[in-house]
Scaffold this motif. Structure first.
Motif, PDB file in Angstrom:
ATOM      1  N   UNK A  10     -61.325  -8.538  16.900  1.00  0.00           N
ATOM      2  CA  UNK A  10     -61.214  -8.933  15.344  1.00  0.00           C
ATOM      3  C   UNK A  10     -59.731  -9.455  15.122  1.00  0.00           C
ATOM      4  N   UNK A  11     -58.750  -8.272  15.185  1.00  0.00           N
ATOM      5  CA  UNK A  11     -57.457  -8.493  15.068  1.00  0.00           C
ATOM      6  C   UNK A  11     -56.831  -9.664  15.822  1.00  0.00           C
ATOM      7  N   UNK A  12     -57.204  -9.804  17.118  1.00  0.00           N
ATOM      8  CA  UNK A  12     -56.714 -10.907  18.142  1.00  0.00           C
ATOM      9  C   UNK A  12     -56.837 -12.100  17.663  1.00  0.00           C
ATOM     10  N   UNK A  13     -58.355 -12.175  17.117  1.00  0.00           N
ATOM     11  CA  UNK A  13     -58.674 -13.721  16.683  1.00  0.00           C
ATOM     12  C   UNK A  13     -57.931 -13.848  15.065  1.00  0.00           C
ATOM     13  N   UNK A  14     -57.916 -13.106  14.537  1.00  0.00           N
ATOM     14  CA  UNK A  14     -57.309 -12.894  13.126  1.00  0.00           C
ATOM     15  C   UNK A  14     -55.959 -13.542  13.173  1.00  0.00           C
ATOM     16  N   UNK A  15     -55.193 -12.825  14.188  1.00  0.00           N
ATOM     17  CA  UNK A  15     -53.750 -13.320  14.250  1.00  0.00           C
ATOM     18  C   UNK A  15     -53.605 -14.645  14.916  1.00  0.00           C
ATOM     19  N   UNK A  16     -54.624 -15.051  15.851  1.00  0.00           N
ATOM     20  CA  UNK A  16     -54.563 -16.491  16.493  1.00  0.00           C
ATOM     21  C   UNK A  16     -54.921 -17.412  15.595  1.00  0.00           C
ATOM     22  N   UNK A  17     -56.136 -17.094  14.839  1.00  0.00           N
ATOM     23  CA  UNK A  17     -56.683 -18.166  13.561  1.00  0.00           C
ATOM     24  C   UNK A  17     -55.631 -18.407  12.689  1.00  0.00           C
ATOM     25  N   UNK A  18     -54.762 -17.404  12.249  1.00  0.00           N
ATOM     26  CA  UNK A  18     -53.768 -17.427  11.256  1.00  0.00           C
ATOM     27  C   UNK A  18     -52.881 -18.474  11.776  1.00  0.00           C
ATOM     28  N   UNK A  19     -52.328 -18.477  13.082  1.00  0.00           N
ATOM     29  CA  UNK A  19     -51.370 -19.378  13.534  1.00  0.00           C
ATOM     30  C   UNK A  19     -51.986 -20.807  13.705  1.00  0.00           C
ATOM     31  N   UNK A  20     -53.189 -20.999  13.912  1.00  0.00           N
ATOM     32  CA  UNK A  20     -53.699 -22.228  14.216  1.00  0.00           C
ATOM     33  C   UNK A  20     -53.825 -23.080  12.837  1.00  0.00           C
ATOM     34  N   UNK A  21     -54.323 -22.120  11.886  1.00  0.00           N
ATOM     35  CA  UNK A  21     -54.413 -22.747  10.497  1.00  0.00           C
ATOM     36  C   UNK A  21     -53.072 -23.008   9.886  1.00  0.00           C
ATOM     37  N   UNK A  22     -51.833 -22.235  10.111  1.00  0.00           N
ATOM     38  CA  UNK A  22     -50.667 -22.426   9.803  1.00  0.00           C
ATOM     39  C   UNK A  22     -50.159 -23.869  10.185  1.00  0.00           C
ATOM     40  N   UNK A  23     -50.389 -23.945  11.497  1.00  0.00           N
ATOM     41  CA  UNK A  23     -49.988 -25.310  12.073  1.00  0.00           C
ATOM     42  C   UNK A  23     -50.437 -26.562  11.353  1.00  0.00           C
ATOM     43  N   UNK A  24     -51.612 -26.568  10.864  1.00  0.00           N
ATOM     44  CA  UNK A  24     -52.112 -27.572  10.231  1.00  0.00           C
ATOM     45  C   UNK A  24     -51.471 -27.818   8.920  1.00  0.00           C
ATOM     46  N   UNK A  25     -51.301 -26.725   7.990  1.00  0.00           N
ATOM     47  CA  UNK A  25     -50.549 -26.556   6.792  1.00  0.00           C
ATOM     48  C   UNK A  25     -49.247 -27.055   6.861  1.00  0.00           C
ATOM     49  N   UNK A  26     -48.559 -26.559   7.887  1.00  0.00           N
ATOM     50  CA  UNK A  26     -47.181 -26.839   8.213  1.00  0.00           C
ATOM     51  C   UNK A  26     -46.892 -28.307   8.452  1.00  0.00           C
ATOM     52  N   UNK A  27     -47.761 -28.964   9.109  1.00  0.00           N
ATOM     53  CA  UNK A  27     -47.654 -30.329   9.523  1.00  0.00           C
ATOM     54  C   UNK A  27     -48.096 -31.144   8.162  1.00  0.00           C
ATOM     55  N   UNK A  28     -48.960 -30.682   7.411  1.00  0.00           N
ATOM     56  CA  UNK A  28     -49.155 -31.316   6.117  1.00  0.00           C
ATOM     57  C   UNK A  28     -47.957 -31.259   5.264  1.00  0.00           C
ATOM     58  N   UNK A  29     -47.324 -30.313   5.209  1.00  0.00           N
ATOM     59  CA  UNK A  29     -46.214 -29.803   4.213  1.00  0.00           C
ATOM     60  C   UNK A  29     -45.041 -30.903   4.647  1.00  0.00           C
ATOM     61  N   UNK A  30     -44.644 -31.039   5.878  1.00  0.00           N
ATOM     62  CA  UNK A  30     -43.652 -31.886   6.397  1.00  0.00           C
ATOM     63  C   UNK A  30     -42.502 -31.092   6.654  1.00  0.00           C
ATOM     64  N   UNK A  31     -41.391 -31.641   7.184  1.00  0.00           N
ATOM     65  CA  UNK A  31     -40.107 -31.155   7.703  1.00  0.00           C
ATOM     66  C   UNK A  31     -39.361 -30.679   6.587  1.00  0.00           C
ATOM     67  N   UNK A  32     -39.225 -31.281   5.439  1.00  0.00           N
ATOM     68  CA  UNK A  32     -38.380 -31.301   4.249  1.00  0.00           C
ATOM     69  C   UNK A  32     -38.767 -29.768   3.529  1.00  0.00           C
ATOM     70  N   UNK A  33     -39.553 -28.979   3.678  1.00  0.00           N
ATOM     71  CA  UNK A  33     -40.012 -27.734   3.267  1.00  0.00           C
ATOM     72  C   UNK A  33     -39.915 -26.706   3.949  1.00  0.00           C
ATOM     73  N   UNK A  34     -39.231 -25.185   3.576  1.00  0.00           N
ATOM     74  CA  UNK A  34     -38.864 -24.229   4.664  1.00  0.00           C
ATOM     75  C   UNK A  34     -40.424 -23.811   5.575  1.00  0.00           C
ATOM     76  N   UNK A  35     -41.295 -23.900   5.252  1.00  0.00           N
ATOM     77  CA  UNK A  35     -42.509 -23.623   6.194  1.00  0.00           C
ATOM     78  C   UNK A  35     -43.203 -24.740   6.779  1.00  0.00           C
ATOM     79  N   UNK A  36     -42.704 -26.037   6.324  1.00  0.00           N
ATOM     80  CA  UNK A  36     -43.317 -27.075   6.884  1.00  0.00           C
ATOM     81  C   UNK A  36     -42.782 -27.254   8.548  1.00  0.00           C
TER      82      UNK A  36
END
Length: 239
Positions: A117-143
């Motif tokens: 459960x924890x392994x997939x939680x951590x992996x899924x968090x990273x997977x979802x972040x990549x999508x959000x980060x690309x949507x934000x773009x490079x001009x934002x700290x987490x983008x």
């Protein structure tokens, strides 16, 4: 001499309970204590061999390659296997060693279900972040830049980092847990890439889980104290 004793005492307090739990389980149940971990190591090794064959890269990518540009449903469907697909640009022995040590320790200390459960939680968090980060773009700290959307994002590293932090939390190995977090922050500072940022997001997700777990445990401890006003196993007294 006194400093050496103090250092040894601190090491026993930091790693003693964890080492005792792992050693006891391995002595009592041997390989059965880490059966899931051994299966994960074998699966990762097999996928490494297959994807390095002329005919194997395509099937492995279809079943376990996650990219931020993929449809969300497809990324979620591939995420379970992607955890065990080693990154092609990194040595496979590193992924195998991470799984063997960290997954094995977590399987003994947390149990198989909670480890997964924890392994997939951590992996899924990273997977979802990549999508959000690309949507934000490079001009934002987490983008993230648009090019990161095409990076094949596989491997156990986010799960390993998340499990390491959670095991340290459960066994009160605070210094070791803090060291893992500092190392991941330093990784991003030295090499600002998608993998490093995903590690930080995985840690953040696990820290939220740690906070929820700690709050639940404190509430249960308060409820179990005498005179706390909660019901015990005895029937209520009627007037």
């Amino acid at each position: 001499m006194r400093a050496r004793r103090a250092l040894c005492g601190a090491a026993r307090r930091e790693w003693g309970p964890l080492a005792g739990a792992v050693r006891g389980a391995l002595v009592e149940r041997r390989w059965r204590a880490v059966a899931m971990t051994l299966a994960a190591v074998c699966l990762t090794g097999l996928l490494h061999v297959v994807q390095n064959q002329p005919w194997g890269m395509g099937p492995v990518r279809v079943l376990g390659a996650v990219r931020a540009e993929d449809p969300l449903w497809l990324a979620l469907a591939r995420t379970p296997l992607s955890l065990f697909v080693p990154a092609p640009d990194l040595p496979v022995w590193g992924a195998l060693a991470q799984i063997l040590v960290v997954f094995g320790t977590a399987e003994i200390c947390l149990g198989r279900r909670r480890t997964l459960m924890i392994a997939y939680l951590a992996t899924l968090a990273g997977t979802l972040y990549a999508r959000i980060g690309v949507a934000l773009g490079p001009g934002i700290p987490l983008g993230l830049p648009d090019s990161d959307a095409r990076i094949v994002d596989t491997g156990p590293s986010a799960a390993v980092v998340g499990l390491a932090v959670y095991v340290c939390f459960v066994h009160r190995a605070r210094f070791t847990g803090a060291l893992v977090i500092v190392a991941m922050v330093a990784e991003v500072a030295v090499k600002d890439n998608l993998a490093g940022k995903e590690h930080l997001v995985a840690i953040a997700a696990v820290l939220v889980l740690c906070a929820c777990t700690g709050r639940r445990d404190r509430r249960r401890a308060q409820e179990s104290r005498p005179g706390s006003g909660t019901r015990s196993g005895a029937p209520p007294i009627r007037s």
